[in-house]
Design an enzyme around this catalytic site. Structure first.
Site: not given
Ligand code: NAD
Ligand code: DAU
Length: 338
Positions: A125-127, A153, A157
């Site tokens: 994810t870009d997060e 979260y 990741k």
């Protein structure tokens, strides 16, 4: 080609299975999914009888069961979508995120090493890049942006991504990673912004916008993400990370107002509620690498994708009504009635 798709009963994984079975009608797809609250077997109903498809209910953290499946199926490729995926839940209870997102990834890669595969792909994810300031629209996430996470979260990741790259460098496992921006489309679980607002608006319930609603996300129609993963698995370079996004930045409040307009509901339903802890301000992907190296570009424009998505929720009431009438009610009350 035999592909194990983990987390295929969830939002993006199920859309990916539909995409792959249609595009490559000689591929065998095995979906490995624990069926957590976010996994839904009814989502996969249309492919259950397909002879190229098999569903296996199992936890990616269960080493013995994962090894047994690899022995039985001898997969060529493993694509890991399985994850705890909701930021708000990670703030309430981080430990399951560490377990599934990091330990589960390790188990899958150990199985890949033991039995041999041609590609392990991690859906990230870009997060993992953290966030960007609202007053610097010139800044974007590239693959070289430092990892700088905000929530349990995104940290889990990021931990998984680092482990994937370590397995490449240390053991030579043929890996790739994709880091995508926010997806939307059919089968999106009702706890996430877009489906939650559509479903609440349909019942004339209040539309809970966090903070001032000015946080920005970079939205991509789910099928465009599926296409990107297919291209990375087939043409992407081993050991590489690919950002996926289509330069479609929008403020949360504007999305919610757009949904009100499509459904002909009054904006007075909008309620500003307590902000998410550590709330990331802006995500924005620079997709130059995947554009130039693999020729991937998004096909669905947001104005069309959001119409299609709203229509899907209108046409598939029983899918989401079953979800929101179950355990989801307790989650909703706990999350929004405080
Ligand atoms: P989701 O929550 O809708 O689905 C997750 C699926 O994984 C569910 O079917 C669930 O049952 C399964 N699962 C969870 N724990 C498991 C376990 N221990 N073993 C086996 N299966 C398990 O998630 P999603 O939105 O479809 O996201 C899929 C992946 O894409 C995730 O890895 C997420 O981090 C990533 N991602 C999501 C987005 C987005 O906008 N939704 C964007 C970029 C990346
Ligand atoms: O960027 C990719 C990520 O996008 C994925 O890695 C995550 O798995 C996925 O859940 C998504 O994370 P977000 O936190 O951006 O998505 P969410 O739909 O939860 O929230 C989108 C924005 O809307 C965010 O700024 C918070 C806000 N929001 C969300 C909800 C659920 C609200 O204002 N009200 C709400 O009720």
């Amino acid at each position: 080609m035999t592909i194990i798709v983990t987390g295929g009963a969830g939002f993006i994984g199920s859309n990916f299975i539909f995409y792959m079975l249609k595009k490559h009608n000689n591929y065998r797809i095995i979906c490995l999914d624990k069926l957590t609250y976010a996994g839904n077997l009814s989502t996969l109903a249309s492919v259950m009888d397909n002879s190229n498809f098999r569903f296996v209910k199992e936890d990616i953290c269960n080493r013995e069961a994962v090894y047994k499946l690899f022995e039985e199926e001898k997969p060529d490729v493993v694509i890991n979508f399985a994850a705890e995926s909701h930021v708000d839940r990670s703030i309430e209870n981080p430990s399951i995120f560490l377990q599934t997102n990091i330990m589960g990834t390790a188990v899958l890669m150990d199985a890949c090493r033991k039995y041999g595969i041609t590609r392990y792909h991690q859906v990230s994810t870009d997060e993992v890049y953290g966030d960007l300031p609202l007053d610097r629209p010139d800044l974007f996430f590239t693959e070289n942006t430092p990892i700088h996470t905000s929530s349990p979260y995104s940290s889990s990741k990021a931990g998984a991504d680092l482990l994937v790259l370590a397995y490449y460098r240390t053991y030579g496992l043929p890996v790739t990673i994709s880091r995508c921006s926010n997806n939307y489309g059919p089968y999106h679980f009702p706890e996430k912004l877009i489906p939650l607002m559509i479903i609440n608006a349909l019942s004339d319930k209040s539309l809970p916008v966090y903070g001032k609603g000015v946080n920005v996300r970079d939205w991509l129609y789910v099928e465009d993400h599926c296409k990107a993963i297919d291209m990375i698995v087939h043409k992407g370079k081993v050991g590489e990370v690919y950002n996926v996004g289509g330069h479609n930045e929008m403020r949360n409040i504007d999305i919610v107002k757009m949904i009100c307009k499509i459904l002909n509901k009054p904006e007075s339903l909008i309620t500003y509620v307590t902000d998410r802890k550590g709330h990331d301000m802006r995500y924005a992907i620079d997709p130059t690498k995947i554009n130039d190296e693999l020729g991937w570009f998004p096909e669905t424009k947001f104005v069309d994708g959001i119409q299609k998505t709203v229509q899907w929720y209108l046409d598939n009431r029983s899918w989401w009504e079953t979800i929101i009438n179950g355990e989801y009610q307790n989650y909703y009350k706990k999350m929004y009635n405080r």
